[in-house]
Design a protein around this motif. Structure first.
Motif, short mmCIF file in Angstrom:
data_model
loop_
_atom_site.label_atom_id
_atom_site.label_comp_id
_atom_site.label_asym_id
_atom_site.label_seq_id
_atom_site.Cartn_x
_atom_site.Cartn_y
_atom_site.Cartn_z
N VAL A 1 -10.33 1.08 3.77
CA VAL A 1 -9.58 1.95 4.68
C VAL A 1 -10.25 3.31 4.57
O VAL A 1 -10.48 3.82 3.47
N ASN B 1 2.33 -2.77 6.03
CA ASN B 1 2.64 -2.05 4.79
C ASN B 1 4.16 -2.09 4.65
O ASN B 1 4.87 -1.51 5.47
N VAL C 1 7.22 0.23 6.10
CA VAL C 1 7.14 1.10 4.92
C VAL C 1 8.17 2.24 4.98
O VAL C 1 8.38 2.84 6.04
N GLY D 1 0.81 -1.22 0.00
CA GLY D 1 0.00 0.00 0.00
C GLY D 1 0.83 1.26 0.00
O GLY D 1 0.34 2.33 0.36
N PHE D 2 2.10 1.15 -0.42
CA PHE D 2 3.01 2.29 -0.35
C PHE D 2 3.03 3.10 -1.64
O PHE D 2 2.54 2.67 -2.68
N TYR D 3 3.60 4.31 -1.52
CA TYR D 3 3.87 5.18 -2.67
C TYR D 3 5.23 4.80 -3.25
O TYR D 3 6.06 4.20 -2.58
N TYR E 1 -8.06 7.42 8.93
CA TYR E 1 -7.54 6.09 9.30
C TYR E 1 -6.50 6.18 10.39
O TYR E 1 -6.05 5.18 10.91
N ASP F 1 8.33 4.99 2.56
CA ASP F 1 8.00 5.91 1.46
C ASP F 1 7.79 7.35 1.92
O ASP F 1 7.36 8.19 1.14
N TYR F 2 8.06 7.68 3.17
CA TYR F 2 7.86 9.06 3.63
C TYR F 2 9.20 9.72 3.90
O TYR F 2 10.22 9.04 4.06
N ASP G 1 -8.09 6.28 1.55
CA ASP G 1 -7.09 7.04 2.30
C ASP G 1 -6.46 8.11 1.40
O ASP G 1 -6.49 8.00 0.17
N ASP G 2 -5.91 9.11 2.05
CA ASP G 2 -5.15 10.17 1.37
C ASP G 2 -5.93 10.82 0.24
O ASP G 2 -5.43 10.98 -0.89
N LYS H 1 0.11 2.37 -4.53
CA LYS H 1 -0.44 3.70 -4.81
C LYS H 1 -0.09 4.13 -6.24
O LYS H 1 -0.78 4.92 -6.84
N ASN I 1 1.85 0.63 9.56
CA ASN I 1 2.80 1.30 8.67
C ASN I 1 4.24 1.02 9.10
O ASN I 1 5.02 1.92 9.39
N PHE J 1 6.15 10.18 11.68
CA PHE J 1 5.96 11.35 10.83
C PHE J 1 6.51 12.61 11.50
O PHE J 1 6.72 13.62 10.86
N TRP K 1 -3.81 -1.66 9.96
CA TRP K 1 -2.87 -1.39 8.85
C TRP K 1 -1.63 -0.87 9.55
O TRP K 1 -1.63 0.27 10.02
C1 GDL Z 1 -0.17 6.73 4.48
C2 GDL Z 1 -0.77 5.94 3.38
C3 GDL Z 1 0.15 4.85 2.87
C4 GDL Z 1 1.62 5.21 3.00
C5 GDL Z 1 1.88 5.49 4.45
C6 GDL Z 1 3.31 5.85 4.79
C7 GDL Z 1 -2.26 4.72 4.91
C8 GDL Z 1 -3.62 4.20 5.16
N1 GDL Z 1 -2.07 5.40 3.76
O1 GDL Z 1 -0.80 7.57 5.01
O2 GDL Z 1 -0.18 4.58 1.54
O3 GDL Z 1 2.44 4.19 2.54
O4 GDL Z 1 1.11 6.58 4.87
O5 GDL Z 1 3.75 6.96 4.06
O6 GDL Z 1 -1.38 4.54 5.71
#
Ligand code: GDL
Length: 645
Positions: A336, A430, A398, A177-179, A340, A400-401, A284-285, A208, A395, A492, A393
């Protein structure tokens, strides 16, 4: 009779002088209960397979492959167990097949009857014979039993034991579910095979950056993509993993337009055509305080969070109804929501609670998008806010941020409270853009979801390294050294929820302390230890490159391994500098200068362009290693060489 003993008594009963003690094998995820019996037996080269009617041929084939890799050369088959088996017999079956009942009766073992549950009972018999019974409550339970069996036969002898096991949470797995760069189809196929080994049962397809799942969701997939997805769906089925297809219509959907509902159903229909039975709508988003069309204003009134909750519920309820109408084998729809990231009471959540079909499964990420911890009261608050038990879910891992730029997230999966199984329907992790490195955290997530109360984060972490290393001890150690340099897990905000390089930090802190407070011999000892630690760091990448079973790991971690080797060299030079300074040698300054230069090169190594959402410099034990190398020249006074000499 099968003399069962409780674990605490094993050594007393089963280890007469000079005999090999019967020991408890390490199994992951931790089973609900393992009871060692008396004695053990070797599988040897020839076994008899007794398969109850109705067992899936793929499961039998898997058992054959496992037996072959355990050194079994000849497999014969039989319909039932002989009275006193003189050779090892493996009995496979589900439900209460007669042959399973007979086999379990011989070990006076009851069958675990929970969904996806299983029982394994093994006993020695005759001279050199034995029986291993793998009894599944259902086909998935039997499949999980076979995965446990795979771990049991890695040792040359099988102990007599009884395992009773079933999952604490019904849904366990990953949501892609990542970018950023989605996994390749080959990554996904490997991931599905991996999920089976840790007893996961769910994979959600929701990258995404798949345009046909988000921005251009109304458009059909190109035939070639659909066909590749079909291959994955079959791989998932073989692995007893539910392949869930997620669509993200939120950016453009018009909730009140029947054509959009039809477009969504058409998309699902195409996926149903390749064997998908589970669907997901991701909201989401997205912007939810503005409508995408005039029609929604007419249908639901002025835009706003509460109206969005009502409109989303209406669409999802219709989709849920059509899933059941079109496919009796369909699983409940998963969603979702737009909110969320917490469980706070709001008009939007109240609308979902009031209007959303109770069958629809709701996801939630915890007290934040990337929460520092998740407790049972947190999950209880979510149950209350969303009006049903939620599917977490998570995170993690993941990357991707922005805060994860240049990082792999390789710490043990921790700070999720035991007891969450009472309040969650499951957990989906994720993962990172890098599939193979993600398996370390995912192993933890799934092991926790299988048995939250018996979960041990550190041991599971070691086990996942061992898996990646195919059991090789040297490569396992090198991987753990590497993971420590990627231990930091950001949130974050500015506060990380897992600290960076705790093991390396402890070593470097010891060196600082010894130099500061120790006598000469303590200092020299500490510098020698540091030098060994630097060698360990510098050598780990090569060991990992040649020692990990899946070449995907080294390929996806390539810049990290390169940077780690350089940082290791910088630390070696630093240790040499400290050693020279300690001995009063004027070479110290040169070593420190070289270390500084090497560290600067290491810090400049970049991520593979486009491989993660944010490109940037690779981080290795940042804040720990760089700091020590920078501070080292100040720790022991040394002679500087005058310029020109
Ligand atoms: C999010 C996004 C997800 C992304 C993650 C971390 C959810 C429900 N949606 O907000 O796609 O990978 O943050 O950047 O988590």
């Amino acid at each position: 009779m099968f003399p069962l003993v409780t674990l605490g008594l094993v050594s007393a009963v089963a280890s007469p002088a000079a005999a090999q003690p019967v020991t408890l094998p390490e199994l992951f995820p931790a089973p609900v209960s393992v009871t060692l019996g008396k004695g053990s037996f070797a599988l040897g080269r020839s076994v008899v397979l007794v398969v109850a009617p109705g067992v899936e041929p793929e499961t039998v084939a898997l058992v054959r492959t496992i037996l072959a890799s355990a050194g079994v050369e000849t497999i014969t088959t039989a319909r039932q167990l002989p009275k006193s088996p003189e050779r090892p017999h493996i009995v496979l079956g589900t439900g209460d097949a007669a042959v399973i009942r007979d086999a379990l009766a011989r070990t006076r073992t009851a069958r675990d009857g929970h969904a996806e549950g299983y029982t394994i009972a093994s006993m020695a018999s005759g001279s050199g014979g034995g029986v291993v019974t793998l009894a599944g409550a259902d086909a998935s339970g039997l499949f999980h039993a076979v995965q446990t069996f795979r771990q049991l036969v890695r040792r040359p002898t099988l102990p007599a034991l009884v395992i009773q096991d079933h999952p604490a949470m019904p849904i366990r797995g990953t949501i892609e579910g990542f970018y950023g760069a989605p996994w390749t189809m080959a990554d996904r196929a490997k991931h599905l095979d991996f999920l089976a080994t840790v007893k996961a049962n769910t994979y959600v397809y929701s990258p995404k950056d798949d345009p046909f799942a988000r921005d251009r969701w109304r458009e059909p997939y190109p035939a070639a993509t659909l066909s590749s997805l079909g291959t994955l769906v079959s791989a998932a089925r073989r692995n007893h993993v539910d392949f869930v297809y997620a669509i993200s219509p939120g950016p453009t959907v018009c909730f009140s337009d029947p054509k959009d509902q039809q477009a969504l159903e058409r998309k699902f229909e195409a996926l149903r055509g390749i064997g998908v039975h589970s669907f997901y709508v991701a909201l989401d988003d997205i912007e939810y305080t503005k409508w995408n069309c005039e029609g929604d204003k007419a249908a639901f009134g002025p835009s706003g969070a509460e109206a969005a909750g009502i409109a989303q519920s209406k669409l999802l309820n219709a989709v849920q109804a059509s899933l059941v109408a079109r496919d009796p084998a369909s699983r409940p729809l998963i969603m979702v929501p737009t909110e969320y990231y917490d469980a706070k009471e709001t008009p939007y959540k109240a609308a979902l609670r009031k209007y959303l079909d109770p069958r629809v499964v709701v996801q939630w990420t915890g007290t934040d998008v990337v929460p520092p911890a998740i407790s049972v009261p947190d999950a209880k608050a979510a149950t209350k806010a969303f009006g049903r038990k939620t599917l977490l879910w998570d995170n993690y891992p993941v990357n991707d941020y922005a805060q994860t730029t240049g990082r792999l997230l390789m710490a043990p999966y921790t700070r999720r409270e035991a007891g969450l199984a009472g309040e969650l329907t499951g957990i989906l992790s994720n993962p990172m853009n890098q599939e193979a490195p993600s398996r370390v955290a995912v192993t933890g997530v799934v092991a926790f979801a299988w048995n939250d109360k018996g979960y041990d984060a550190e041991r599971t972490w070691h086990a996942s390294a061992r898996e990646l290393a195919g059991g090789d001890a040297r490569a396992t150690a090198a991987l753990l050294t590497f993971f420590d340099t990627q231990h930091l897990a950001p949130t974050f905000g500015t506060q990380a929820w897992q600290e960076q390089a705790p093991k390396l930090k402890a070593v470097l802190d010891d060196v600082r302390r010894a130099i500061d407070h120790g006598d000469a011999s303590t200092r020299r000892q500490a510098i020698a230890d540091l030098s060994r630690e630097a060698d360990t760091l510098a050598n780990a990448p090569d060991i990992i490159r040649s020692g990990t079973v899946d070449p995907g790991f080294a390929a996806q971690a390539r810049p990290w391994l390169e940077a780690m080797e350089m940082w290791g060299r910088a630390l070696q030079l630093t240790a040499a500098g400290l050693d020279a300074a300690e001995r009063g040698s004027s070479a110290a300054g040169r070593y420190f200068a070289d270390a500084k230069q090497r560290a600067a090169q290491a810090a400049a190594v970049q991520s593979i362009p486009g491989a993660t959402r944010f490109d940037g410099p690779i981080k290795i034990a940042d804040g720990v290693l760089d700091r020590f190398i920078a501070d080292a020249p100040t720790l022991i006074a040394f002679q500087t060489v005058p310029a020109g000499q």
